[in-house]
Structures are given as structure tokens and as C-alpha cells.
Enzyme design. Structure first.
Site, PDB file in Angstrom:
ATOM      1  N   GLU A 187       0.804  -1.233   0.000  1.00 49.01           N
ATOM      2  CA  GLU A 187       0.000   0.000   0.000  1.00 49.01           C
ATOM      3  C   GLU A 187       0.837   1.284   0.000  1.00 49.01           C
ATOM      4  O   GLU A 187       0.640   2.163   0.844  1.00 49.01           O
ATOM      5  CB  GLU A 187      -0.973  -0.034   1.189  1.00 49.01           C
ATOM      6  CG  GLU A 187      -1.858  -1.282   1.147  1.00 49.01           C
ATOM      7  CD  GLU A 187      -2.933  -1.337   2.240  1.00 49.01           C
ATOM      8  OE1 GLU A 187      -2.845  -0.569   3.206  1.00 49.01           O
ATOM      9  OE2 GLU A 187      -3.864  -2.164   2.093  1.00 49.01           O
ATOM     10  N   ASN A 228       2.070  -4.572  -3.497  1.00 49.89           N
ATOM     11  CA  ASN A 228       0.665  -4.934  -3.277  1.00 49.89           C
ATOM     12  C   ASN A 228      -0.115  -3.692  -2.856  1.00 49.89           C
ATOM     13  O   ASN A 228       0.339  -2.911  -2.020  1.00 49.89           O
ATOM     14  CB  ASN A 228       0.635  -5.970  -2.136  1.00 49.89           C
ATOM     15  CG  ASN A 228      -0.723  -6.575  -1.899  1.00 49.89           C
ATOM     16  OD1 ASN A 228      -1.331  -7.122  -2.831  1.00 49.89           O
ATOM     17  ND2 ASN A 228      -1.208  -6.509  -0.666  1.00 49.89           N
ATOM     18  N   HIS A 264     -10.455  -5.756  -2.422  1.00 51.68           N
ATOM     19  CA  HIS A 264     -11.464  -5.657  -1.366  1.00 51.68           C
ATOM     20  C   HIS A 264     -12.635  -4.881  -1.964  1.00 51.68           C
ATOM     21  O   HIS A 264     -12.606  -3.646  -2.018  1.00 51.68           O
ATOM     22  CB  HIS A 264     -10.913  -4.899  -0.156  1.00 51.68           C
ATOM     23  CG  HIS A 264      -9.825  -5.625   0.566  1.00 51.68           C
ATOM     24  ND1 HIS A 264     -10.059  -6.789   1.271  1.00 51.68           N
ATOM     25  CD2 HIS A 264      -8.499  -5.374   0.685  1.00 51.68           C
ATOM     26  CE1 HIS A 264      -8.919  -7.210   1.803  1.00 51.68           C
ATOM     27  NE2 HIS A 264      -7.959  -6.374   1.458  1.00 51.68           N
ATOM     28  N   GLU A 292      -6.218 -10.340  -1.959  1.00 48.21           N
ATOM     29  CA  GLU A 292      -6.997 -10.203  -0.709  1.00 48.21           C
ATOM     30  C   GLU A 292      -8.490 -10.102  -0.998  1.00 48.21           C
ATOM     31  O   GLU A 292      -9.208  -9.295  -0.387  1.00 48.21           O
ATOM     32  CB  GLU A 292      -6.542  -8.953   0.057  1.00 48.21           C
ATOM     33  CG  GLU A 292      -5.046  -8.915   0.333  1.00 48.21           C
ATOM     34  CD  GLU A 292      -4.600  -7.737   1.200  1.00 48.21           C
ATOM     35  OE1 GLU A 292      -5.459  -7.047   1.783  1.00 48.21           O
ATOM     36  OE2 GLU A 292      -3.381  -7.511   1.287  1.00 48.21           O
ATOM     37  N   ASP A 294     -12.291  -9.974  -1.108  1.00 55.56           N
ATOM     38  CA  ASP A 294     -13.534 -10.158  -0.361  1.00 55.56           C
ATOM     39  C   ASP A 294     -14.525  -9.130  -0.896  1.00 55.56           C
ATOM     40  O   ASP A 294     -14.140  -8.204  -1.603  1.00 55.56           O
ATOM     41  CB  ASP A 294     -13.371 -10.101   1.178  1.00 55.56           C
ATOM     42  CG  ASP A 294     -12.702  -8.858   1.723  1.00 55.56           C
ATOM     43  OD1 ASP A 294     -12.647  -7.836   1.006  1.00 55.56           O
ATOM     44  OD2 ASP A 294     -12.242  -8.893   2.886  1.00 55.56           O
TER      45      ASP A 294
HETATM   46  C1  XIL Z   1      -5.802  -6.699   8.090  1.00 51.87           C
HETATM   47  C2  XIL Z   1      -6.107  -7.954   8.887  1.00 51.87           C
HETATM   48  O1  XIL Z   1      -7.066  -8.714   8.201  1.00 51.87           O
HETATM   49  C3  XIL Z   1      -6.605  -7.590  10.260  1.00 51.87           C
HETATM   50  O2  XIL Z   1      -6.749  -8.751  11.078  1.00 51.87           O
HETATM   51  C4  XIL Z   1      -5.631  -6.614  10.936  1.00 51.87           C
HETATM   52  O3  XIL Z   1      -6.175  -6.193  12.169  1.00 51.87           O
HETATM   53  C5  XIL Z   1      -5.383  -5.416  10.039  1.00 51.87           C
HETATM   54  O4  XIL Z   1      -4.911  -5.860   8.771  1.00 51.87           O
HETATM   55  N1  XIL Z   1      -4.822  -4.673   3.487  1.00 51.87           N
HETATM   56  C6  XIL Z   1      -3.782  -5.508   3.822  1.00 51.87           C
HETATM   57  C7  XIL Z   1      -3.945  -6.472   4.924  1.00 51.87           C
HETATM   58  O5  XIL Z   1      -2.774  -5.521   3.110  1.00 51.87           O
HETATM   59  O6  XIL Z   1      -2.734  -6.735   5.598  1.00 51.87           O
HETATM   60  C8  XIL Z   1      -4.989  -6.043   5.922  1.00 51.87           C
HETATM   61  O7  XIL Z   1      -5.189  -7.081   6.866  1.00 51.87           O
HETATM   62  C9  XIL Z   1      -6.278  -5.688   5.204  1.00 51.87           C
HETATM   63  C10 XIL Z   1      -6.049  -4.561   4.230  1.00 51.87           C
END
Ligand code: XIL
Length: 382
Positions: A187, A228, A264, A292, A294
Site C-alpha cells: 500500500e 501490493n 477488497h 486479498e 472479499d
Molecule cells: C488486516 C487484517 O485482516 C486484520 O486482522 C488486521 O487487524 C489489520 O490488517 N490490506 C492488507 C492487509 O494488506 O494486511 C490487511 O489485513 C487488510 C487490508
């Protein structure tokens, strides 16, 4: 008669168009024609054929048939304590990502004292179940250890650089040979395409990114190294900036192999033109991965939101299936019970493909997309 992938995509586009007519569900029309059928199959570097005991209709077995690894983020506490969680993780997925336990705050809670145990357990689980591991992550503005955040502002650039190098070399060396893809930098971009104004950027400028890749490569030359980020799924200022930047890194000889698209999604924001974005990064000679996935929505879930969630999962998986450089499709946890969404986005949830260890319609959508993809021409692997 078997439905081809092209027919399946056409029917999804029709369903998407129907959804777009409903107020509040602003779904963009895919603007890109279907790609030409892929050519002959090359052998993947990492065979994806699962071992015995894996159900033939599991996501990992179906993914193996089309040469795509299907992954999940793993909650280390659940892995250590819940056999149902473990068996779904083992049976359904051929790649695992540490949801939290490879992040710096877990790995080095006290300066110089390493806590690799929870991540080692995940790596051992993966080895026992024929899974590959995505390492997540090495450099990020979040989940840094308290000892570092407490002193960071008062450190000189040289001191910050030394600490970052030490962290990357220590962690990557510890897992050397065991990580398929590392999210080296996580990020690093703002929505407007500028660099996130984190401590690394403040002290070292954007050079911290190239340095991080070089140190990671030095410590494990065989790992695939990724940048990422989120919202790269959409064409716009952020993904344009990310593409220009990674091209520049590559042109300078920085060892960057791929770009992770977090994916996401949220039903209230409509659908991204993900296929176009995967394609343009792949065309610039990068591996890409859905890292990631969802799809959250407001609670309680209405029937139309449920349809939109299915459509979004389908869109992201189909986009990955259609791009030969898309090497893995990972969901950010598989069960709503353990999802990060309710704690982060007030009033939203139901983002995962299982609830209470029961598959949801989203699961069957992914399963069906993989099944249908096996009826089409195989994906070309490089
Ligand atoms: C999130 C986890 O799912 C949580 O359990 C934690 O509290 C915070 O991080 N982007 C990312 C991930 O790259 O590492 C994050 O994961 C979600 C957003």
C-alpha cells in the site's frame, strides 16, 4: 451441452447489466472484448496438482485443472486451535497467506528479538498440505512494532534505512526458500497517485521502495517479489501511477516480479474494470495476483446485495482466469466469523465465502466459475 467460458462471461455480463438498472448498484459495463482464445499450455513452474484427500470439487482441485492457485489468508489463532478451520484451509486452498503473523509487529515485537513461531507454524502447515505461501508483508505503514514507531520520528535517514534493511534481510532470510511470493511493499500509494506519506517516505523518499526490493532479492533470490495495493482494480489516477512507477522500477533493473491487486470490493461502489487493469500490468511484463479478495456489503444483506456479491466475486475470478500472468487468486480469509471487515467498516460485513464453516452462495459462484473454465481452452502459463 457444456457451457464455454465465453458463453459464461456473456451471461454474467447480461446479469451485470440487469443489476446496473437498480438504483444504488452502479455497476460499470465491461468495456473490453473477450480476449482471443489462449494458445498451447506450458507447464507451470509450480505444479498445482493437489495430493490425495483433496475433494475433486474443491476450489484448489478445480483451480489446479486450469493452472490457477486458489489461496486464503489464514488466521494463525484459528489454525492453531480449530480442526474444522484447518481442514477447510487444507482442502479448499493451494496457497496460504499469513493474515497478520508475518507483519513486522508480530515478527519483531522487541528490537532484535524475533517471534517467528506463529508464521513457522503456518509454513509447516502449508508444507504438510502441498500449499505454497504468499509472504505478507515486509514494508507497510501499519502494524509496525511499537518500539519503532516510538523512536521513528527522531531517527536520522541513515538510521531508518539501516533498521528497514535489517528487518527485511532478517525476515526474508528466515523464510528463504519457503515463500512463493513476497508482498515486499504494501500500500505505498494514495488515491491520487502520490506516495503514501509514511515514515519511510518522509525519511528516505520513494527510494525506500527500490531498496526494499533489492534487499529482499538479496536475501531470497528465488522468491517472486510483489508490490501490493488496493483500488488498483479500477482504472484511474492510482493504478495509472502504480503502473508508471513499477515500469520505471523494472527499467532501472529493480527486481520486482509482480503486482498484487488486493480486490477488497464493496457492493455499494460498483464493479471495477479489473480485467483491463490486470491486462495492462501483464502487458508491461509483470505477474499479477488477486491477493486479498472479499466483497463486503451493508448488513443485513438483501437479496440484491447477495447477487451483487456473487457478481463481484465472479468478476474478479473470471478476470484472473482470463489473464495468463494472473498466478494466484487469494481470498482474505474464507469465513465471515473471522473477517476483518466488521471491525474496519462500520455496519458492513458478510464479505467472505463461508459463514459458520458453511459454504455461502459466493463459494458456489467461485466453484462454478472454475468448473466452467475447465471447459474452455487452457490458460497459457509463462
Ligand atoms: C488486516 C487484517 O485482516 C486484520 O486482522 C488486521 O487487524 C489489520 O490488517 N490490506 C492488507 C492487509 O494488506 O494486511 C490487511 O489485513 C487488510 C487490508
Amino acid at each position: 451441452m457444456r457451457i464455454t467460458r465465453a458463453q459464461m462471461v456473456t451471461s454474467t455480463i447480461a446479469a451485470t447489466a440487469t443489476l446496473a438498472l437498480i438504483p444504488g448498484i452502479a455497476l460499470a459495463q465491461p468495456s473490453h472484448p473477450l480476449p482471443a482464445p489462449p494458445g498451447p499450455v506450458a507447464h507451470p513452474t509450480h505444479p498445482v496438482t493437489p495430493g490425495s484427500g483433496i475433494p475433486a470439487d474443491s476450489l484448489r482441485a478445480l483451480g489446479a485443472k486450469v493452472g490457477l492457485r486458489i489461496g486464503t489468508a489464514v488466521n494463525a489463532d484459528e489454525l492453531a486451535s480449530d480442526s474444522t478451520y484447518d481442514s477447510i484451509t487444507a482442502q479448499q486452498f493451494s496457497t496460504v497467506t499469513a493474515e497478520n503473523v508475518m507483519k513486522w509487529d508480530t515478527i519483531e515485537p522487541t528490537q532484535g528479538q524475533y517471534n517467528f513461531g506463529p508464521a513457522d507454524q503456518l509454513v509447516a502447515f502449508a508444507e504438510a498440505h502441498g500449499q505454497l505461501v504468499r509472504g505478507h508483508n515486509l514494508v507497510w505503514q501499519n502494524q509496525q512494532p511499537a518500539w519503532f514507531t516510538a523512536e521513528a520520528a527522531s531517527l536520522t535517514p541513515d538510521q531508518v534505512k539501516t533498521i528497514l534493511k535489517q528487518h527485511i534481510i532478517s525476515e526474508v532470510s528466515h523464510f528463504k526458500g519457503k515463500i512463493w511470493q513476497w508482498d515486499v511493499v504494501n500500500e505505498p500509494f494514495n488515491e491520487d497517485g502520490t506516495f503514501t506519506n509514511n515514515i519511510w517516505y518522509q525519511k528516505l523518499g520513494a527510494d525506500y521502495i527500490a531498496d526494499a526490493f533489492m534487499w529482499a532479492h538479496e536475501a531470497d533470490p528465488k522468491a517472486k517479489l510483489f508490490l501490493n495495493d488496493y483500488n488498483l482494480e479500477y482504472t484511474g489516477t492510482k493504478s495509472n501511477a502504480a503502473l508508471a512507477f513499477v515500469k520505471q522500477l523494472k527499467a532501472e533493473g529493480v527486481p520486482i516480479d509482480g503486482v498484487g491487486f488486493e480486490t477488497h470490493l464493496d457492493t455499494q461502489y460498483g464493479q471495477p474494470d479489473l480485467l483491463n487493469n490486470l491486462q495492462r500490468f501483464a502487458a508491461a511484463d509483470f505477474d499479477v495476483a488477486i491477493t486479498e479478495a472479499d466483497v463486503r456489503t451493508t448488513l443485513p444483506v438483501t437479496a440484491i446485495e447477495q447477487s451483487a456479491q456473487n457478481a463481484d466475486y465472479s468478476l474478479s475470478l473470471q478476470a484472473c482466469l482470463q489473464v495468463s500472468r494472473c498466478i494466484s487468486y487469494t481470498v482474505w480469509g474464507f469465513d465471515d466469523q473471522f473477517s476483518w471487515v466488521p471491525g474496519t467498516f462500520a455496519g458492513e460485513g458478510a464479505a467472505d465465502i463461508y459463514n459458520d464453516f458453511q459454504p455461502k452462495p459466493q463459494y458456489y459462484t467461485l466453484q462454478q466459475d472454475l468448473e466452467l473454465a475447465t471447459g474452455s481452452a487452457p490458460r497459457v502459463r509463462r
